[in-house]
Design an enzyme around this catalytic site. Structure first.
Site, PDB file in Angstrom:
ATOM      1  N   LYS A   1       3.056  -0.811   6.575  1.00 46.06           N
ATOM      2  CA  LYS A   1       4.363  -0.431   7.374  1.00 46.06           C
ATOM      3  C   LYS A   1       4.144   0.748   7.768  1.00 46.06           C
ATOM      4  O   LYS A   1       5.198   1.210   8.582  1.00 46.06           O
ATOM      5  CB  LYS A   1       5.238  -0.592   5.718  1.00 46.06           C
ATOM      6  CG  LYS A   1       6.915  -0.151   6.216  1.00 46.06           C
ATOM      7  CD  LYS A   1       8.049  -0.598   5.010  1.00 46.06           C
ATOM      8  CE  LYS A   1       9.430  -0.216   5.534  1.00 46.06           C
ATOM      9  NZ  LYS A   1      10.415  -0.196   4.380  1.00 46.06           N
ATOM     10  N   HIS A   2       3.812   1.864   7.002  1.00 45.31           N
ATOM     11  CA  HIS A   2       3.705   3.296   7.468  1.00 45.31           C
ATOM     12  C   HIS A   2       2.413   3.690   8.088  1.00 45.31           C
ATOM     13  O   HIS A   2       2.635   4.334   9.256  1.00 45.31           O
ATOM     14  CB  HIS A   2       4.222   3.992   6.215  1.00 45.31           C
ATOM     15  CG  HIS A   2       5.477   3.889   5.632  1.00 45.31           C
ATOM     16  ND1 HIS A   2       6.667   4.100   6.069  1.00 45.31           N
ATOM     17  CD2 HIS A   2       5.704   3.033   4.531  1.00 45.31           C
ATOM     18  CE1 HIS A   2       7.611   3.641   5.451  1.00 45.31           C
ATOM     19  NE2 HIS A   2       6.857   2.843   4.232  1.00 45.31           N
TER      20      HIS A   2
ATOM     21  N   GLU B   1       2.121   0.057   1.941  1.00 38.48           N
ATOM     22  CA  GLU B   1       2.445   1.159   2.589  1.00 38.48           C
ATOM     23  C   GLU B   1       1.567   1.413   3.973  1.00 38.48           C
ATOM     24  O   GLU B   1       2.050   1.842   4.786  1.00 38.48           O
ATOM     25  CB  GLU B   1       2.021   2.464   1.486  1.00 38.48           C
ATOM     26  CG  GLU B   1       3.031   2.454   0.175  1.00 38.48           C
ATOM     27  CD  GLU B   1       4.612   2.798   0.607  1.00 38.48           C
ATOM     28  OE1 GLU B   1       4.854   3.805   1.426  1.00 38.48           O
ATOM     29  OE2 GLU B   1       5.330   1.885   0.561  1.00 38.48           O
TER      30      GLU B   1
ATOM     31  N   PHE C   1       0.271  -2.390  -3.464  1.00 40.81           N
ATOM     32  CA  PHE C   1       1.328  -1.276  -2.962  1.00 40.81           C
ATOM     33  C   PHE C   1       0.589  -0.780  -2.071  1.00 40.81           C
ATOM     34  O   PHE C   1       1.225  -0.226  -0.997  1.00 40.81           O
ATOM     35  CB  PHE C   1       1.291  -0.631  -4.229  1.00 40.81           C
ATOM     36  CG  PHE C   1       2.495   0.598  -4.105  1.00 40.81           C
ATOM     37  CD1 PHE C   1       3.511   0.400  -3.389  1.00 40.81           C
ATOM     38  CD2 PHE C   1       2.231   1.984  -4.954  1.00 40.81           C
ATOM     39  CE1 PHE C   1       4.404   1.529  -3.193  1.00 40.81           C
ATOM     40  CE2 PHE C   1       3.410   2.893  -4.989  1.00 40.81           C
ATOM     41  CZ  PHE C   1       4.335   2.724  -3.952  1.00 40.81           C
TER      42      PHE C   1
ATOM     43  N   HIS D   1       4.661   7.800  -3.608  1.00 43.68           N
ATOM     44  CA  HIS D   1       5.364   6.487  -3.216  1.00 43.68           C
ATOM     45  C   HIS D   1       4.580   6.258  -1.573  1.00 43.68           C
ATOM     46  O   HIS D   1       4.287   5.144  -1.342  1.00 43.68           O
ATOM     47  CB  HIS D   1       6.730   6.861  -2.764  1.00 43.68           C
ATOM     48  CG  HIS D   1       7.358   5.431  -2.387  1.00 43.68           C
ATOM     49  ND1 HIS D   1       8.736   5.399  -2.292  1.00 43.68           N
ATOM     50  CD2 HIS D   1       6.967   4.604  -1.767  1.00 43.68           C
ATOM     51  CE1 HIS D   1       9.146   4.178  -1.865  1.00 43.68           C
ATOM     52  NE2 HIS D   1       8.139   3.591  -1.505  1.00 43.68           N
TER      53      HIS D   1
ATOM     54  N   GLN E   1       7.503   9.971  -6.198  1.00 38.25           N
ATOM     55  CA  GLN E   1       8.387   9.277  -6.949  1.00 38.25           C
ATOM     56  C   GLN E   1       8.397   9.570  -8.442  1.00 38.25           C
ATOM     57  O   GLN E   1       7.403  10.013  -8.789  1.00 38.25           O
ATOM     58  CB  GLN E   1       8.608   7.886  -6.696  1.00 38.25           C
ATOM     59  CG  GLN E   1       7.515   7.171  -6.966  1.00 38.25           C
ATOM     60  CD  GLN E   1       7.503   5.702  -6.694  1.00 38.25           C
ATOM     61  OE1 GLN E   1       8.540   5.254  -6.118  1.00 38.25           O
ATOM     62  NE2 GLN E   1       6.372   4.841  -6.724  1.00 38.25           N
TER      63      GLN E   1
HETATM   64  P1  5GP Z   1       9.041   1.762   1.876  1.00 42.98           P
HETATM   65  O1  5GP Z   1       8.733   0.125   1.814  1.00 42.98           O
HETATM   66  O2  5GP Z   1       9.907   2.231   2.758  1.00 42.98           O
HETATM   67  O3  5GP Z   1       7.689   2.533   1.562  1.00 42.98           O
HETATM   68  O4  5GP Z   1       9.695   1.923   0.381  1.00 42.98           O
HETATM   69  C1  5GP Z   1      10.513   1.085  -0.358  1.00 42.98           C
HETATM   70  C2  5GP Z   1       9.977  -0.097  -1.192  1.00 42.98           C
HETATM   71  O5  5GP Z   1       8.822   0.544  -2.018  1.00 42.98           O
HETATM   72  C3  5GP Z   1      10.846  -0.666  -2.061  1.00 42.98           C
HETATM   73  O6  5GP Z   1      10.981  -1.966  -1.840  1.00 42.98           O
HETATM   74  C4  5GP Z   1      10.383  -0.118  -3.493  1.00 42.98           C
HETATM   75  O7  5GP Z   1      10.934  -1.080  -4.286  1.00 42.98           O
HETATM   76  C5  5GP Z   1       9.013  -0.060  -3.125  1.00 42.98           C
HETATM   77  N1  5GP Z   1       8.241   0.875  -4.256  1.00 42.98           N
HETATM   78  C6  5GP Z   1       8.640   2.146  -4.778  1.00 42.98           C
HETATM   79  N2  5GP Z   1       7.755   2.243  -5.336  1.00 42.98           N
HETATM   80  C7  5GP Z   1       6.859   1.064  -5.745  1.00 42.98           C
HETATM   81  C8  5GP Z   1       5.947   0.897  -6.366  1.00 42.98           C
HETATM   82  O8  5GP Z   1       5.255   1.672  -7.371  1.00 42.98           O
HETATM   83  N3  5GP Z   1       5.173  -0.175  -6.484  1.00 42.98           N
HETATM   84  C9  5GP Z   1       5.607  -1.187  -5.728  1.00 42.98           C
HETATM   85  N4  5GP Z   1       5.095  -2.308  -5.489  1.00 42.98           N
HETATM   86  N5  5GP Z   1       6.684  -0.715  -4.699  1.00 42.98           N
HETATM   87  C10 5GP Z   1       7.446   0.250  -4.899  1.00 42.98           C
END
Ligand code: 5GP
Length: 234
Positions: free
Chosen positions: A116-117, A113, A109, A60, A36
């Site tokens: 979830k993944h 990740e 963070f 990300h 990102q």
């Molecule tokens: P996913 O949960 O599908 O991996 O990604 C979506 C979420 O990741 C979104 O809610 C977005 O706000 C979050 N996200 C993206 N970049 C960051 C980050 O640098 N820090 C945090 N805490 N959340 C992030």
């Protein structure tokens, strides 16, 4: 001689459990490795970890994905995130490659990740391998540098076509990436010339990898940036 009703019901039940097990423990086709652009996160969110966001693409996530629905699987049954499973040496590298650019809480963070993944590909990559492999991908495919070498650098007003940004990445990695954009917030587009008011913000560059997360492959162009709308790289 027919099967009794109770045996049939039992078989159906076993099959249903099997399907549930496969779905919850994660079945996927390939990986999306998502990087990102932190300034875009900062424009979209009121919260931003640094007054001046990082000026390089950061991780990300590494998402096991299905061709039929690239947002799946997610939140699989598997080990919960445990930061002691990631070596201190790797953790210090991840602080550079995979920072939380929104709230600044890196570990939280990574935890989100993984839960979830990462849990959906745990049979391929355990926690240490998942974070190690992601860091290696980031190191090896330096999107910021690839774009800079093609004179695609952040600018407040200049806009790009989708192909302008994809082409140099495609040339460098020899595979097709996917770009994801976000609509510009209304507050940014007031009093802008029409051409810029219609632009979208570059947010993510996705590289795709095979089932084992070893071989880079072409990404399908799924939901990403809008077609025919210029892209701002803020
Ligand atoms: P996913 O949960 O599908 O991996 O990604 C979506 C979420 O990741 C979104 O809610 C977005 O706000 C979050 N996200 C993206 N970049 C960051 C980050 O640098 N820090 C945090 N805490 N959340 C992030």
């Amino acid at each position: 001689m027919g099967m009794s009703k109770s045996s049939l019901a039992f078989l159906v039940l076993v099959f249903a459990f099997f399907v549930c097990y496969v779905m919850s423990s994660g079945s996927y086709d390939y990986f999306q490795f998502v990087q990102q652009w932190p300034p875009t996160n900062c424009i979209l969110r009121t919260k931003c970890s640094k007054p001046r966001p990082l000026q390089n693409f950061t991780i990300h996530g590494l998402w096991p994905s299905n061709y039929s629905n690239p947002k799946m699987p997610s939140n699989c049954i598997g080990s919960r995130f445990n930061f002691t499973k990631v070596s201190p040496r790797l953790r210090s590298k991840l602080k550079i490659s995979w920072p939380d650019v929104e709230s600044g809480n890196d570990t939280k963070f990574w935890e989100g990740e993984w839960n979830k993944h990462g849990t959906c590909s745990e049979r391929t990559l355990n926690q240490m391998q998942y974070f190690q492999r992601s860091h290696e991908m980031w190191n090896f495919h330096n999107i910021t540098e690839i774009l800079r070498n093609a004179s695609i650098v952040p600018h407040a007003t200049h806009t790009w076509k989708y192909s302008d940004i994809v082409s140099p990445i495609q040339t460098a990695i020899k595979r097709t990436p996917l770009l994801r954009c976000k609509p510009r917030p209304k507050s940014q587009t007031k009093s802008q010339p029409k051409s810029q008011a219609m632009s979208q913000l570059l947010h993510e560059v996705v590289l795709c990898f095979d089932y084992d997360a070893l071989v880079i492959i072409d990404c399908n162009r799924t939901a990403g940036c809008w077609n025919n709308v210029d892209i701002l790289f803020p």
